[in-house]
Design a protein around this motif. Structure first.
Motif, PDB file in Angstrom:
ATOM      1  N   HIS A   1      -4.823  12.167   1.553  1.00  0.00           N
ATOM      2  CA  HIS A   1      -5.655  11.492   0.548  1.00  0.00           C
ATOM      3  C   HIS A   1      -6.973  11.025   1.151  1.00  0.00           C
ATOM      4  O   HIS A   1      -6.991  10.408   2.219  1.00  0.00           O
ATOM      5  CB  HIS A   1      -4.916  10.290  -0.048  1.00  0.00           C
ATOM      6  CG  HIS A   1      -3.788  10.672  -0.950  1.00  0.00           C
ATOM      7  ND1 HIS A   1      -2.873   9.756  -1.443  1.00  0.00           N
ATOM      8  CD2 HIS A   1      -3.422  11.875  -1.471  1.00  0.00           C
ATOM      9  CE1 HIS A   1      -2.001  10.385  -2.206  1.00  0.00           C
ATOM     10  NE2 HIS A   1      -2.316  11.667  -2.238  1.00  0.00           N
TER      11      HIS A   1
ATOM     12  N   THR B   1       0.186   5.248   0.979  1.00  0.00           N
ATOM     13  CA  THR B   1      -0.819   6.098   1.598  1.00  0.00           C
ATOM     14  C   THR B   1      -0.240   7.464   1.957  1.00  0.00           C
ATOM     15  O   THR B   1       0.976   7.605   2.160  1.00  0.00           O
ATOM     16  CB  THR B   1      -1.378   5.451   2.884  1.00  0.00           C
ATOM     17  OG1 THR B   1      -0.307   5.270   3.824  1.00  0.00           O
ATOM     18  CG2 THR B   1      -2.025   4.109   2.574  1.00  0.00           C
TER      19      THR B   1
ATOM     20  N   TYR C   1      -4.578   9.717  -4.970  1.00  0.00           N
ATOM     21  CA  TYR C   1      -5.194   8.486  -4.482  1.00  0.00           C
ATOM     22  C   TYR C   1      -4.218   7.674  -3.634  1.00  0.00           C
ATOM     23  O   TYR C   1      -3.041   7.538  -3.982  1.00  0.00           O
ATOM     24  CB  TYR C   1      -5.625   7.593  -5.659  1.00  0.00           C
ATOM     25  CG  TYR C   1      -6.692   8.171  -6.541  1.00  0.00           C
ATOM     26  CD1 TYR C   1      -8.036   7.879  -6.328  1.00  0.00           C
ATOM     27  CD2 TYR C   1      -6.359   9.015  -7.607  1.00  0.00           C
ATOM     28  CE1 TYR C   1      -9.023   8.419  -7.151  1.00  0.00           C
ATOM     29  CE2 TYR C   1      -7.338   9.551  -8.428  1.00  0.00           C
ATOM     30  CZ  TYR C   1      -8.665   9.244  -8.201  1.00  0.00           C
ATOM     31  OH  TYR C   1      -9.636   9.775  -9.010  1.00  0.00           O
ATOM     32  N   ASP C   2      -4.706   7.098  -2.540  1.00  0.00           N
ATOM     33  CA  ASP C   2      -3.997   5.996  -1.922  1.00  0.00           C
ATOM     34  C   ASP C   2      -4.126   4.791  -2.862  1.00  0.00           C
ATOM     35  O   ASP C   2      -5.106   4.685  -3.619  1.00  0.00           O
ATOM     36  CB  ASP C   2      -4.605   5.638  -0.567  1.00  0.00           C
ATOM     37  CG  ASP C   2      -4.133   6.568   0.552  1.00  0.00           C
ATOM     38  OD1 ASP C   2      -3.349   7.492   0.267  1.00  0.00           O
ATOM     39  OD2 ASP C   2      -4.571   6.364   1.697  1.00  0.00           O
TER      40      ASP C   2
ATOM     41  N   ARG D   1       0.840  -1.194   0.000  1.00  0.00           N
ATOM     42  CA  ARG D   1       0.000   0.000   0.000  1.00  0.00           C
ATOM     43  C   ARG D   1       0.876   1.246   0.000  1.00  0.00           C
ATOM     44  O   ARG D   1       1.996   1.250   0.519  1.00  0.00           O
ATOM     45  CB  ARG D   1      -0.943   0.006   1.198  1.00  0.00           C
ATOM     46  CG  ARG D   1      -0.257   0.099   2.542  1.00  0.00           C
ATOM     47  CD  ARG D   1      -1.239  -0.092   3.688  1.00  0.00           C
ATOM     48  NE  ARG D   1      -0.555  -0.077   4.972  1.00  0.00           N
ATOM     49  CZ  ARG D   1      -1.071  -0.521   6.111  1.00  0.00           C
ATOM     50  NH1 ARG D   1      -2.290  -1.025   6.122  1.00  0.00           N
ATOM     51  NH2 ARG D   1      -0.384  -0.464   7.239  1.00  0.00           N
TER      52      ARG D   1
ATOM     53  N   PHE E   1      -1.025   7.685  -7.269  1.00  0.00           N
ATOM     54  CA  PHE E   1      -0.735   8.346  -6.000  1.00  0.00           C
ATOM     55  C   PHE E   1      -0.555   9.851  -6.195  1.00  0.00           C
ATOM     56  O   PHE E   1      -1.082  10.662  -5.437  1.00  0.00           O
ATOM     57  CB  PHE E   1       0.517   7.731  -5.380  1.00  0.00           C
ATOM     58  CG  PHE E   1       0.865   8.260  -4.019  1.00  0.00           C
ATOM     59  CD1 PHE E   1       0.296   7.705  -2.876  1.00  0.00           C
ATOM     60  CD2 PHE E   1       1.770   9.295  -3.867  1.00  0.00           C
ATOM     61  CE1 PHE E   1       0.620   8.185  -1.605  1.00  0.00           C
ATOM     62  CE2 PHE E   1       2.098   9.782  -2.609  1.00  0.00           C
ATOM     63  CZ  PHE E   1       1.522   9.231  -1.475  1.00  0.00           C
TER      64      PHE E   1
ATOM     65  N   TYR F   1     -12.252   6.540   3.969  1.00  0.00           N
ATOM     66  CA  TYR F   1     -12.154   7.104   2.624  1.00  0.00           C
ATOM     67  C   TYR F   1     -13.500   7.665   2.179  1.00  0.00           C
ATOM     68  O   TYR F   1     -14.550   7.075   2.445  1.00  0.00           O
ATOM     69  CB  TYR F   1     -11.702   6.036   1.630  1.00  0.00           C
ATOM     70  CG  TYR F   1     -10.261   5.614   1.794  1.00  0.00           C
ATOM     71  CD1 TYR F   1      -9.224   6.507   1.539  1.00  0.00           C
ATOM     72  CD2 TYR F   1      -9.935   4.324   2.199  1.00  0.00           C
ATOM     73  CE1 TYR F   1      -7.898   6.120   1.682  1.00  0.00           C
ATOM     74  CE2 TYR F   1      -8.616   3.924   2.345  1.00  0.00           C
ATOM     75  CZ  TYR F   1      -7.599   4.827   2.090  1.00  0.00           C
ATOM     76  OH  TYR F   1      -6.291   4.437   2.240  1.00  0.00           O
TER      77      TYR F   1
ATOM     78  N   VAL G   1      -9.147   6.161  -2.543  1.00  0.00           N
ATOM     79  CA  VAL G   1      -8.285   4.983  -2.652  1.00  0.00           C
ATOM     80  C   VAL G   1      -8.653   4.186  -3.899  1.00  0.00           C
ATOM     81  O   VAL G   1      -9.824   4.132  -4.294  1.00  0.00           O
ATOM     82  CB  VAL G   1      -8.415   4.083  -1.399  1.00  0.00           C
ATOM     83  CG1 VAL G   1      -9.830   3.520  -1.251  1.00  0.00           C
ATOM     84  CG2 VAL G   1      -7.382   2.950  -1.422  1.00  0.00           C
TER      85      VAL G   1
END
Length: 331
Positions: free
Chosen positions: A53, A49, A82-83, A47, A78, A130, A56
């Protein structure tokens, strides 16, 4: 974000500098995780993160692939806000294998892939605050994602299936291939052996590849397998092929349950999966009253199977289409 998108059109010009500079720095920020999947197998995932953000994307790779092949796609998503979470399916990548010969692509039941994905979704996606959740499945991952959407159509705001494996290109006439698959199913030594015309993993020169026109991306992907032999996977077993064929049938028969807004990207020059099955899927979705975006597959002209690893122009068109589609379903 717009500046980042513009860079997609000229990345291959200095790909080595990008891969050993910004991309390598990004990859070093990854978090590698694991959970226990069906049958007590260890399933691994990665992942990326950032605290800021609120969106996802869950990436569901194709057969034989590992998340270590996906840094460039993760980097681009990313940096668009976005994650990113990427799974290594059972039997491939860094996840546990099912057979002593680790090169054999195998699964006991195709739905085991879906069960694993559902576990990851609950652990890593649904449990986080999210505001938007999306899924992007490639090839076999597209079939897995579709079957997940049959179960949980409200799990994601939108879904993209990229060259999804809704039908497999078989080397024999279908009636004969299906008779052979049914016959081998009754003979375990054959059932779990390599399917006709396949075998252990081996590197093919770029000129013989059927996956992409991008020499830079193809060579980089080969280097992953050279650097980490343990992730190599060769041909599928007869049982895997049988399970894969049945998965395609199951998806088509259950499209009425897939109500998630969905975009299907099709590679015009694909000879790995059956594009006719993708067309049939979109027709069935429309008949069920919730058509795919644009009613038909969005065709990336000139692209081979690995659209997300294609040359810059085709890859950029696909990525822009994906992100514009996700942005249109942010409610």
């Amino acid at each position: 974000m717009q500046h980042h998108r513009e860079s997609w059109l000229r990345r291959e010009e200095a790909f080595a500098a990008f891969a050993t500079g910004p991309l390598l720095s990004f990859w070093q920020q990854r978090e590698e995780c694991e959970f226990t999947g069906v049958g007590e197998l260890t399933i691994r995932y990665v992942r990326f993160t950032a605290p800021q953000h609120q969106r996802v994307i869950l990436i569901v790779p194709g057969r034989i692939e590992s998340y270590i092949k996906y840094p460039e796609l993760a980097y681009d998503l990313f940096h668009c806000g976005y994650d990113v979470v990427i799974i290594d399916h059972r039997g491939q990548g860094r996840s546990d294998r099912l057979l002593a010969d680790s090169h054999r692509g195998h699964v006991a039941e195709f739905n085991d892939y879906v069960d694993d994905l559902e576990t990851l979704y609950h652990n890593e996606i649904a449990s986080k605050p999210y505001q938007q959740r999306y899924v992007l499945g490639h090839s076999m991952g597209g079939a897995i994602a579709a079957l997940f959407l049959v179960r949980q159509p409200q799990a994601f705001q939108a879904a993209v299936l990229c060259a999804p494996m809704l039908g497999i290109v078989l080397p024999l006439p279908p009636f004969l291939a299906h008779r052979i698959l049914d016959w081998t199913e009754k003979h375990p030594a054959l059932r779990d052996g390599y399917a006709l015309g396949t075998g252990r993993w081996r590197a093919h020169p770029f000129g013989l590849n059927r996956l992409t026109h991008s020499r830079e991306r193809y060579r980089r992907n080969l280097r992953f397998y050279a650097d980490e032999p343990a992730i190599r996977v060769g041909g599928p077993t007869y049982h895997w092929v049988r399970e894969g064929v049945q998965a395609g049938r199951d998806i088509i028969s259950q499209v009425a349950k897939i109500t998630t807004p969905l975009l299907l990207l099709q590679a015009s020059d694909d000879d790995v999966v059956d594009n006719r099955s993708q067309n049939l899927f979109c027709q069935a979705m429309a008949a069920a009253g919730h058509p795919c975006e644009g009613d038909t597959p969005c065709v990336i002209q000139g692209a081979r199977h690995e659209i997300l690893f294609e040359s810059d122009a085709m890859r950029a068109r696909a990525l822009n289409t994906i992100l514009d589609f996700f942005a249109s379903h942010a409610g």
